[in-house]
Write a protein that holds these residues in place. Sequence first.
Motif, PDB file in Angstrom:
ATOM      1  N   UNK A   1       0.831  -1.206   0.000  1.00 45.52           N
ATOM      2  CA  UNK A   1       0.000   0.000   0.000  1.00 45.52           C
ATOM      3  C   UNK A   1       0.869   1.261   0.000  1.00 45.52           C
ATOM      4  N   UNK A   2       1.874   1.270   0.851  1.00 43.01           N
ATOM      5  CA  UNK A   2       2.752   2.442   0.939  1.00 43.01           C
ATOM      6  C   UNK A   2       3.528   2.640  -0.364  1.00 43.01           C
ATOM      7  N   UNK A   3       3.971   1.541  -0.968  1.00 41.44           N
ATOM      8  CA  UNK A   3       4.710   1.626  -2.229  1.00 41.44           C
ATOM      9  C   UNK A   3       3.799   2.212  -3.321  1.00 41.44           C
ATOM     10  N   UNK A   4       2.559   1.720  -3.401  1.00 41.23           N
ATOM     11  CA  UNK A   4       1.623   2.215  -4.420  1.00 41.23           C
ATOM     12  C   UNK A   4       1.319   3.693  -4.201  1.00 41.23           C
ATOM     13  N   UNK A   5       1.143   4.057  -2.943  1.00 45.84           N
ATOM     14  CA  UNK A   5       0.891   5.454  -2.589  1.00 45.84           C
ATOM     15  C   UNK A   5       2.036   6.344  -3.099  1.00 45.84           C
ATOM     16  N   UNK A   6       3.254   5.889  -2.835  1.00 45.74           N
ATOM     17  CA  UNK A   6       4.449   6.630  -3.247  1.00 45.74           C
ATOM     18  C   UNK A   6       4.542   6.718  -4.770  1.00 45.74           C
ATOM     19  N   UNK A   7       4.314   5.576  -5.434  1.00 47.57           N
ATOM     20  CA  UNK A   7       4.381   5.548  -6.897  1.00 47.57           C
ATOM     21  C   UNK A   7       3.358   6.512  -7.496  1.00 47.57           C
TER      22      UNK A   7
ATOM     23  N   UNK B   1       4.568  10.028  -7.183  1.00 49.82           N
ATOM     24  CA  UNK B   1       5.641  10.311  -8.145  1.00 49.82           C
ATOM     25  C   UNK B   1       5.091  10.442  -9.560  1.00 49.82           C
ATOM     26  N   UNK B   2       4.185   9.534  -9.923  1.00 52.32           N
ATOM     27  CA  UNK B   2       3.627   9.565 -11.281  1.00 52.32           C
ATOM     28  C   UNK B   2       2.854  10.866 -11.490  1.00 52.32           C
ATOM     29  N   UNK B   3       2.050  11.242 -10.498  1.00 52.08           N
ATOM     30  CA  UNK B   3       1.255  12.471 -10.620  1.00 52.08           C
ATOM     31  C   UNK B   3       2.133  13.705 -10.748  1.00 52.08           C
ATOM     32  N   UNK B   4       3.292  13.665 -10.125  1.00 54.57           N
ATOM     33  CA  UNK B   4       4.192  14.812 -10.215  1.00 54.57           C
ATOM     34  C   UNK B   4       5.102  14.743 -11.443  1.00 54.57           C
ATOM     35  N   UNK B   5       4.859  13.747 -12.304  1.00 56.26           N
ATOM     36  CA  UNK B   5       5.558  13.692 -13.584  1.00 56.26           C
ATOM     37  C   UNK B   5       6.932  13.042 -13.559  1.00 56.26           C
ATOM     38  N   UNK B   6       7.231  12.287 -12.506  1.00 59.33           N
ATOM     39  CA  UNK B   6       8.544  11.640 -12.432  1.00 59.33           C
ATOM     40  C   UNK B   6       8.613  10.376 -13.286  1.00 59.33           C
TER      41      UNK B   6
ATOM     42  N   UNK C   1      -5.226  -1.484  -7.871  1.00 64.36           N
ATOM     43  CA  UNK C   1      -6.394  -0.844  -8.486  1.00 64.36           C
ATOM     44  C   UNK C   1      -6.865   0.351  -7.671  1.00 64.36           C
ATOM     45  N   UNK C   2      -6.773   0.234  -6.337  1.00 66.74           N
ATOM     46  CA  UNK C   2      -7.248   1.338  -5.500  1.00 66.74           C
ATOM     47  C   UNK C   2      -6.407   2.594  -5.711  1.00 66.74           C
ATOM     48  N   UNK C   3      -5.198   2.424  -6.213  1.00 68.73           N
ATOM     49  CA  UNK C   3      -4.351   3.587  -6.495  1.00 68.73           C
ATOM     50  C   UNK C   3      -4.264   3.889  -7.998  1.00 68.73           C
ATOM     51  N   UNK C   4      -4.882   3.048  -8.813  1.00 71.58           N
ATOM     52  CA  UNK C   4      -4.779   3.226 -10.257  1.00 71.58           C
ATOM     53  C   UNK C   4      -3.374   2.994 -10.792  1.00 71.58           C
ATOM     54  N   UNK C   5      -2.636   2.110 -10.137  1.00 71.28           N
ATOM     55  CA  UNK C   5      -1.267   1.814 -10.580  1.00 71.28           C
ATOM     56  C   UNK C   5      -1.279   0.554 -11.468  1.00 71.28           C
ATOM     57  N   UNK C   6      -0.740   0.644 -12.693  1.00 74.13           N
ATOM     58  CA  UNK C   6      -0.679  -0.551 -13.545  1.00 74.13           C
ATOM     59  C   UNK C   6       0.295  -1.590 -12.985  1.00 74.13           C
ATOM     60  N   UNK C   7       0.009  -2.880 -13.145  1.00 73.23           N
ATOM     61  CA  UNK C   7       0.838  -3.956 -12.565  1.00 73.23           C
ATOM     62  C   UNK C   7       2.292  -3.936 -13.030  1.00 73.23           C
ATOM     63  N   UNK C   8       2.578  -3.325 -14.157  1.00 69.31           N
ATOM     64  CA  UNK C   8       3.971  -3.340 -14.631  1.00 69.31           C
ATOM     65  C   UNK C   8       4.908  -2.565 -13.698  1.00 69.31           C
TER      66      UNK C   8
ATOM     67  N   UNK D   1      12.286  10.159  -0.279  1.00 67.34           N
ATOM     68  CA  UNK D   1      12.732  11.522  -0.575  1.00 67.34           C
ATOM     69  C   UNK D   1      14.145  11.510  -1.161  1.00 67.34           C
ATOM     70  N   UNK D   2      15.020  10.675  -0.585  1.00 66.06           N
ATOM     71  CA  UNK D   2      16.394  10.597  -1.096  1.00 66.06           C
ATOM     72  C   UNK D   2      16.427  10.005  -2.507  1.00 66.06           C
ATOM     73  N   UNK D   3      15.572   9.005  -2.753  1.00 62.45           N
ATOM     74  CA  UNK D   3      15.475   8.424  -4.101  1.00 62.45           C
ATOM     75  C   UNK D   3      15.070   9.513  -5.085  1.00 62.45           C
ATOM     76  N   UNK D   4      14.077  10.272  -4.676  1.00 62.20           N
ATOM     77  CA  UNK D   4      13.556  11.336  -5.533  1.00 62.20           C
ATOM     78  C   UNK D   4      14.654  12.353  -5.879  1.00 62.20           C
TER      79      UNK D   4
END
Length: 279
Positions: free
Chosen positions: A96-102, A105-110, A138-145, A268-271
Amino acid sequence: AKKELGYTTYTFYTKGIQEEVKNSFFFEKELQLAVQNDEFIVYYQPFVELASENLVGMEALLRRKKRNGEIVSPASFIGALEKMNLIEKVGMKVLDKVCHQLKEWIERGYNVVPVSVNLSALQFKNPHLAKNIKKVLESYGIPPRYIVLEITETMVMEDIGIAQLIIEELKNYGFAISIDDFGTGYASIGYLKKFMFDHLKIDISFIREIVENAEDRAIVEAIIAIAKTFNLHTIAEGIESEEQLYVMSTLGCEMGQGFFWDRPITAQQIENKYLKVCL
Ligand code: C2E
Ligand code: MG
Ligand code: MG
Ligand code: MG
């Protein structure tokens, strides 16, 4: 005198056990509270392509962040979470936390890369696992890839029937699967043919002395040849030096993960260090 010594040893021994029982009782109580209060965070460790040293993925690694700020490694509590039947809850929380983070990041265009998430042997016994994982994405709209699932040979061999069903279902949904710590379990090589894995992670124990130990080099060479036979991408765990990087790329390993590039670090450091906004 001999008897006395035996007696002393005996009392010392029982005291030790009492102490241990008490400690593990408090440890488990505390861990239970940590789960209730969600004192867990996810660190990320980059995977790079050896040829270019470009970021190609990262592994999500669980940490406990105590209220005093202290960061605790998973080796000290994963086993207890399994024993206390809490690993499933915590494991799904990590996803859940990983999907939230992804999503952020995706929304901010990374330009995000796929994140590998470790599964526990106990999670792998639940026939609803694949569906549950799919639901979180699905709850985050993240594709499985964007998600790779890391499992070990031992997990697969414990109950081949269920393992096969779960793996097939995950593959059908579009998830990639990585076989973690390869070479340390007790599975036969034949199972690489039976299961459609995508990545093979060469265990750190073969990498540690890869520069000076010809036997380890021969083992790794054989593992890479096998991986190629089954069309698996190879990732070397635990590369710490330039020399190890050199040997591994000479042996034809595709990717690497290790302190040579980075330890597991915060999102944050990854970013800051690895992600770029793609226009
Ligand atoms: P793993 O899946 O094999 O993860 C790789 C471990 O190797 C990580 O330890 C990482 O910090 C360490 N490592 C990476 N590069 C190097 C290096 O260059 N040198 C050395 N010495 N070590 C390196 P970490 O984070 O302490 O995790 C330990 C294990 O805990 C993981 O091994 C995995 O089995 C388990 N784990 C971590 N997160 C989770 C999780 O979310 N769920 C489950 N079920 N298990 C997890
Ligand atoms: Mg792993
Ligand atoms: Mg590993
Ligand atoms: Mg390992």
